[in-house]
Design an enzyme around this catalytic site. Structure first.
Site, mmCIF file in Angstrom:
data_model
loop_
_atom_site.group_PDB
_atom_site.id
_atom_site.type_symbol
_atom_site.label_atom_id
_atom_site.label_comp_id
_atom_site.label_asym_id
_atom_site.label_seq_id
_atom_site.Cartn_x
_atom_site.Cartn_y
_atom_site.Cartn_z
ATOM 1 C CG HIS A 182 -2.053 -1.052 1.355
ATOM 2 N ND1 HIS A 182 -2.653 -1.259 0.182
ATOM 3 C CD2 HIS A 182 -2.322 -2.010 2.055
ATOM 4 C CE1 HIS A 182 -3.573 -2.386 0.467
ATOM 5 N NE2 HIS A 182 -3.261 -2.659 1.719
ATOM 6 C CG ASP A 224 -2.928 -8.568 0.576
ATOM 7 O OD1 ASP A 224 -2.162 -8.625 1.564
ATOM 8 O OD2 ASP A 224 -3.952 -7.895 0.984
ATOM 9 C CG HIS A 256 -6.574 -5.277 1.671
ATOM 10 N ND1 HIS A 256 -6.070 -6.318 2.766
ATOM 11 C CD2 HIS A 256 -7.709 -4.848 2.227
ATOM 12 C CE1 HIS A 256 -6.680 -6.339 3.804
ATOM 13 N NE2 HIS A 256 -7.815 -5.594 3.539
ATOM 14 C CG ASP A 258 -4.902 -9.934 3.329
ATOM 15 O OD1 ASP A 258 -4.742 -10.483 1.928
ATOM 16 O OD2 ASP A 258 -4.588 -8.772 3.563
HETATM 17 ZN ZN LIG Z 1 -4.157 -7.225 2.740
#
Ligand SMILES: [Zn+2]
Length: 313
Positions: free
Chosen positions: A132, A169, A171, A250
Site C-alpha cells: 500500500h 493479497d 487488498h 488475507d
Molecule cells: Zn491485505
C-alpha cells in the site's frame, strides 16, 4: 541445510518482531512468530537457507519513493516515543523505522541473491508489509514498498528487462500500482476483494496492470478459473525474467479482514502456477515478500503451503 544455487533463501530480521502498532492491531508481531513456529514444526525451516536481512540505503529507497517522502518519514520516525499514528490504520513505535528499513533491505537483498544466481527463489518473512506504500505516502500498515523496490532493483541494478509482479493479497496493491503503472518493463497482475480498502484498482491505472476484482464471498474454483483465463496468458505473453510476488494471505476464508474464501490449498495451487511460468521463462526465479494475512494460524499454514512449492524444483 541446502547450500546450492538451487536453494530457496529465507530473509528475515529480529527488528520485524519489535515493530508494534499497538495492542489489538491485526498487523502484529504474533504473525511472524506463528510463521516461525510452523516452519520449525513442519521441518520446512531445515530446507530453507535462512539469511538475516540488511537495511536498505537511501539510494535504494529512491528506486520507488520520492526524496521528499523519505525525508518527511525519517523526520517523523527518528526518535519516536510510544506509538505514533501516521494514519488511522498505520502507526509507528521506536523500532518501526529500523524494521521498515530492514524489510525493504530484505526485498532488495533477495533481488541481489536471485538475480545473481546465489539462490533461485527467495521468501522474505518481513514486517511492515509494503504494497500500500505509494511513491509518496505511508498507508495501510505499509511504509516502504518492498515488492516494487525488488522489481525496480532487478531492472535497474541487475539488468533484467522484464519483471512480473503478482499480488494476491485480498487488498488492492495500490502502492505498487502507483509506482509501476506505465513502466513497460513490468507487468503487474493482481486479485483483490472489491469494494474493499483501499477502494482502488478498478479500473487499473496503467496498460501494464491486470486487475481481477473479486466480489465478497468469491471461492476457490472461481478464483482459479479467473487466474487460468487472465493471469496465465498475460504472464506467458510477457515472458518475465523474474516473478516478484506480493504474498498476502488475507484472502484466506478465516481471515478477519476480508471475505474471499481461499484456503492454504489454493495458495499452493497459485504458487505452482507461478513456479511453472518462472521455470519456463525466468530460470525458475521467484522472489516472494510477505504482505497481509491476519488470522495467525491460517497465515502460518498458508506460508508453509507457499514455501513447500517454492522449495520444490
Ligand atoms: Zn491485505
Amino acid at each position: 541445510m541446502p547450500n546450492t544455487a538451487s536453494s530457496t533463501a529465507y530473509f528475515t530480521h529480529p527488528s520485524f518482531g519489535l515493530h508494534d502498532m499497538g495492542a489489538g492491531h491485526p498487523e502484529s508481531p504474533a504473525r511472524l512468530a506463528a510463521i516461525d513456529e510452523a516452519l520449525q514444526a513442519t521441518g520446512l525451516a531445515e530446507r530453507l537457507r535462512r539469511v538475516q536481512a540488511r537495511p536498505a540505503s537511501r539510494d535504494e529507497l529512491l528506486l520507488a519513493h520520492e526524496p521528499q517522502y523519505l525525508d518527511g518519514l525519517m523526520a517523523r520516525l527518528v526518535g519516536v516515543k510510544g506509538v505514533v499514528q501516521l494514519d488511522p490504520d498505520t502507526a509507528a513505535n521506536e523500532h518501526t523505522l529500523d524494521a521498515a528499513l530492514h524489510a525493504a533491505g530484505a526485498a532488495l537483498q533477495a533481488a541481489d541473491w536471485v538475480c545473481s544466481g546465489r539462490a533461485r527463489r527467495a521468501f522474505c518473512a518481513l514486517r511492515p508489509p509494503g504494497h500500500h506504500a505509494t511513491r509518496s505516502k505511508a498507508m495501510g500498515f505499509c511504509f516502504f514498498n518492498n515488492a516494487a523496490l525488488a522489481a525496480r532493483a532487478a531492472l535497474e541494478r541487475h539488468g533484467l528487462r522484464r519483471v512480473a509482479v503478482v499480488d494476491f493479497d485480498v487488498h488492492h496493491g495500490n502502492g505498487t500500482e502507483d509506482i509501476l503503472a506505465g513502466d513497460p518493463r513490468c507487468l503487474m497482475v493482481g486479485l483483490f476483494e472489491h469494494p474493499l480498502y483501499p477502494f482502488s484498482g478498478v479500473p487499473p491505472r496503467g496498460d501494464n496492470m491486470l486487475n481481477l476484482p473479486l466480489a465478497a464471498h468469491t471461492g476457490s474454483q472461481e478464483v482459479r478459473e479467473l487466474i487460468r483465463a487472465h493471469w496465465m496468458p498475460a504472464l506467458e505473453r510477457f515472458r518475465p525474467e523474474l516473478i516478484v510476488v506480493s504474498a498476502g494471505f488475507d484472502a484466506h476464508q478465516l481471515d478477519p479482514l476480508g471475505l474471499i474464501r481461499l484456503s492454504e490449498v489454493d495458495y499452493a495451487w497459485i504458487t505452482e502456477q507461478l513456479v511453472d511460468v518462472a521455470n519456463r521463462h525466468a530460470q525458475g526465479r521467484v522472489l516472494s515478500v510477505l504482505e497481509g494475512g491476519y488470522h495467525v494460524w491460517a497465515l502460518a499454514r498458508s506460508v508453509c503451503a507457499h514455501l513447500r512449492v517454492l522449495i520444490h524444483p
